[in-house]
Design an enzyme around this catalytic site. Structure first.
Site, mmCIF file in Angstrom:
data_model
loop_
_atom_site.group_PDB
_atom_site.id
_atom_site.type_symbol
_atom_site.label_atom_id
_atom_site.label_comp_id
_atom_site.label_asym_id
_atom_site.label_seq_id
_atom_site.Cartn_x
_atom_site.Cartn_y
_atom_site.Cartn_z
ATOM 1 N N ASP A 77 0.861 -1.181 0.000
ATOM 2 C CA ASP A 77 0.000 0.000 0.000
ATOM 3 C C ASP A 77 0.892 1.223 0.000
ATOM 4 O O ASP A 77 1.959 1.246 0.622
ATOM 5 C CB ASP A 77 -0.957 0.004 1.185
ATOM 6 C CG ASP A 77 -0.254 -0.034 2.529
ATOM 7 O OD1 ASP A 77 0.075 1.041 3.062
ATOM 8 O OD2 ASP A 77 -0.035 -1.142 3.059
ATOM 9 N N ASP A 166 -9.694 3.057 5.798
ATOM 10 C CA ASP A 166 -8.593 3.037 6.762
ATOM 11 C C ASP A 166 -9.064 3.751 8.021
ATOM 12 O O ASP A 166 -9.148 4.974 8.059
ATOM 13 C CB ASP A 166 -7.385 3.742 6.138
ATOM 14 C CG ASP A 166 -6.175 3.815 7.060
ATOM 15 O OD1 ASP A 166 -6.273 3.350 8.214
ATOM 16 O OD2 ASP A 166 -5.139 4.349 6.624
ATOM 17 N N GLU A 168 -8.244 4.047 11.998
ATOM 18 C CA GLU A 168 -7.191 3.742 12.963
ATOM 19 C C GLU A 168 -6.925 4.956 13.849
ATOM 20 O O GLU A 168 -7.721 5.884 13.903
ATOM 21 C CB GLU A 168 -5.922 3.327 12.225
ATOM 22 C CG GLU A 168 -5.422 4.383 11.223
ATOM 23 C CD GLU A 168 -4.060 4.051 10.627
ATOM 24 O OE1 GLU A 168 -3.086 4.021 11.408
ATOM 25 O OE2 GLU A 168 -3.988 3.825 9.393
#
Length: 278
Positions: A77, A166, A168
């Site tokens: 990524d 994503d 987090e």
């Protein structure tokens, strides 16, 4: 203050005392919490997958019965931090799939997105894009729309993976973005529902187990629909968030032999293609 009779001036004695006290003042009292205001806050838009994993999740394995396939397929990524990527080099090293950061919040688009997204495709990789969530700025639906409108879409061409959320640690402030556990679950649901409405696909969820436990209360309700991309920089994947009996992707290091974070897909290349095809 005691008067020095050896010829040392009062001013000199004061300076000497200050010099002795200064290191204690700078260090702060033992066990004191870090002042959030003293932490270096990165520029908005600069976040990337796994930014907080080492700082917050550490290294090492955790117990847990995890379903792992015999064959794993290597992927990477990337974000704007990698700039123009040498995709041929990655392909020749054995990397067969990639995710590229497309957006963050509703305020940032990856300036290298075209080179990274098209470049990975042009060398033969199966690729997708990801969105760095900032639940404290706008709604999940608004961010899903921004993502889809700026590179996060999906097409059934056999080479495009569904978009990834994503979610987090917050690099800009409070770990859970100021949300309660139920509030975070609602935000994520808002995003994934809107993404599916726009694209017809359930997005991948990228997260770390410790963050998920802290910020969602280890909610297990997304496991039936959303593939799990787990972040764990260790020799084993360890415990997964509630509900998921296996991972689809595992980000296992941020310092791989080639550019970008490195990942295992839980299966051979036919499984990667199956996820792309839906």
């Amino acid at each position: 203050m005691r008067v020095h009779r050896s010829g040392t001036s009062l001013a000199g004695a004061a300076l000497a005392a200050l010099a002795l006290l200064l290191p204690l003042t700078l260090a702060g009292p033992a066990g004191a919490a870090e002042d959030p205001g003293a932490r270096q806050v990165p520029a908005r838009g600069s976040a990337y997958m796994g930014m907080g994993v080492i700082a917050h999740d550490g290294q090492g394995a955790r117990p847990g019965g995890i379903s792992v396939q015999a064959v794993q397929t290597e992927g990477v990524d990337v974000s704007s931090h990698q700039g123009n990527v040498a995709w041929s080099t990655l392909w020749n090293s054995g990397v067969k799939w990639a995710y590229v950061k497309a957006t963050e919040g509703t305020y940032y688009k990856n300036t290298y997105f075209t080179q990274q997204y098209n470049g990975s495709y042009n060398v033969g990789m199966i690729r997708g894009s990801y969105h760095f969530a900032t639940p404290d700025t706008t709604s999940g639906a608004a961010q899903a729309d921004y993502f889809v409108n700026n590179g996060g879409g999906w097409s059934k061409d056999g080479r495009t993976l569904p978009g990834a959320l994503d979610i987090e640690w917050n690099p800009y402030g409070a770990t859970c973005y100021g949300k309660s556990q139920s509030g975070m679950v609602s935000w994520i649901r808002d995003f994934v529902n809107r993404y599916k409405y726009r694209t017809g696909r359930d997005p991948v969820i990228y997260t770390a187990t410790s963050w998920w436990k802290q910020c969602t209360g280890n909610y297990g309700g997304f496991a039936t629909a959303n593939p799990l991309w787990i972040a764990r920089y260790a020799s084993t994947v360890g415990e997964l968030p509630a509900g998921w009996g296996y991972y689809t992707m595992w980000q296992y290091t941020s310092s791989g032999p080639t550019v970008g974070d490195h990942n295992h897909f839980n299966g051979d290349l036919t499984r990667v293609k199956a996820l792309a095809n839906g």
